[in-house]
Design an enzyme around this catalytic site. Structure first.
Site, mmCIF file in Angstrom:
data_model
loop_
_atom_site.group_PDB
_atom_site.id
_atom_site.type_symbol
_atom_site.label_atom_id
_atom_site.label_comp_id
_atom_site.label_asym_id
_atom_site.label_seq_id
_atom_site.Cartn_x
_atom_site.Cartn_y
_atom_site.Cartn_z
ATOM 1 N N ASN A 293 4.915 16.240 -22.480
ATOM 2 C CA ASN A 293 5.265 14.985 -23.165
ATOM 3 C C ASN A 293 6.642 15.078 -23.828
ATOM 4 O O ASN A 293 7.012 14.216 -24.613
ATOM 5 C CB ASN A 293 4.196 14.610 -24.202
ATOM 6 N N GLU B 18 6.166 16.643 -31.682
ATOM 7 C CA GLU B 18 5.569 15.708 -30.733
ATOM 8 C C GLU B 18 6.386 14.422 -30.654
ATOM 9 O O GLU B 18 7.228 14.167 -31.520
ATOM 10 C CB GLU B 18 4.133 15.387 -31.189
#
Ligand code: GLP
Length: 255
Positions: free
Chosen positions: A136, A143
């Site tokens: 991702n 993140e």
């Protein structure tokens, strides 16, 4: 950003280890930023061999790891401390007082983050920062959504990261949902040189967006393009989506 594309994961391991070895030989008291995950495992193996057979000396090296799971003590088999100890530290002559990994079981994780950030800043600079990349686009555990201004902090892991990392645990429920990670700014400001490694087709999309997409918190690795000294080593699979890359002015070396 310089991109090197190599034939295989084995080649990626050998070349990245040579990078680290060169840094340590040039500067025996080098500060290394280290990463975990499956990608750098071969690099650590090569470094152990260089230590054992070619006397690569880690006795004056200092290390800072990128991240650690919140809630896991250093002796937990899945902690990043255990990973580093088992796959690297116990096999080389690094001094334990020179090893830095955030304490996952610190009584006050926020304080632990502050102190970790201070320790890195006090060190002056990280001579070589090793990074992997999540599918991702995360680096460390930064993140999607991570600001380029972020520093060492406690973060919630993305669902996709928990799933991806479940392979190291006996069940997905056992994967911690939080971690301590160096921030984007921590990495970008302190690292003199960055070496990002990516292997396998599951990284191809993130790699393409990192190199060719917008600079966006939605793909934290894209911010590496703002750093003046980044080398990316990709195996063929991870470079799969860069087919049209010759049309773009990039420094690409096919090894
Ligand atoms: C983990 C780590 C990262 C690592 C990434 C990729 O979640 N926190 O530092 O780069 O995932 O791991 P792998 O190399 O196993 O694909």
């Amino acid at each position: 950003m310089e991109i090197w594309i190599v034939e295989s994961k084995q080649e990626l391991s050998i070349i990245s280890a040579k990078f680290v070895a060169h840094t340590v030989r040039q500067k025996p008291n080098a500060v290394l930023g280290l990463a975990t995950g499956s990608t750098p495992l071969g690099m650590y193996k090569e470094l152990i061999q260089l230590h054992q057979e070619h006397s690569l000396d880690f006795s004056r090296v200092t290390t800072f790891n990128l991240d650690e799971y919140v809630g896991l003590s250093s002796n937990h088999p899945q902690s990043y401390y255990s990973y580093m100890y088992n796959h690297f530290f116990q096999h080389v002559n690094i001094l334990s007082e020179n090893i830095h990994i955030p304490r996952g079981d610190a009584p006050d994780p926020e304080w632990e983050c502050k102190m970790y950030e201070v320790a890195i800043t006090e060190e002056g600079q990280i001579d070589l920062q090793i990074l992997g990349i999540g599918s991702n686009g995360h680096i460390g555990f930064n993140e999607p959504g991570s600001s380029p201004e972020s520093v060492t902090r406690v973060v919630h892991l993305a669902e996709s990261t928990i799933k991806a990392n479940a392979r190291f645990f006996t069940s997905i429920e056992l994967v911690p949902c939080q971690s301590i990670t160096m921030g984007m700014k921590t990495i970008l400001i302190n690292a003199k040189r960055i070496l990002l490694l990516a292997s396998g087709e599951e990284k191809a999309e993130a790699v393409k967006r990192m190199i060719l997409g917008n600079l966006t918190p939605q793909l934290p690795a894209s911010f590496l393009r703002t750093h003046p000294n980044v080398t990316v080593i990709l195996d063929i699979e991870a470079a799969k989506q860069l087919r049209d890359v010759n049309k773009i002015p990039l420094s690409i070396v096919y090894m």
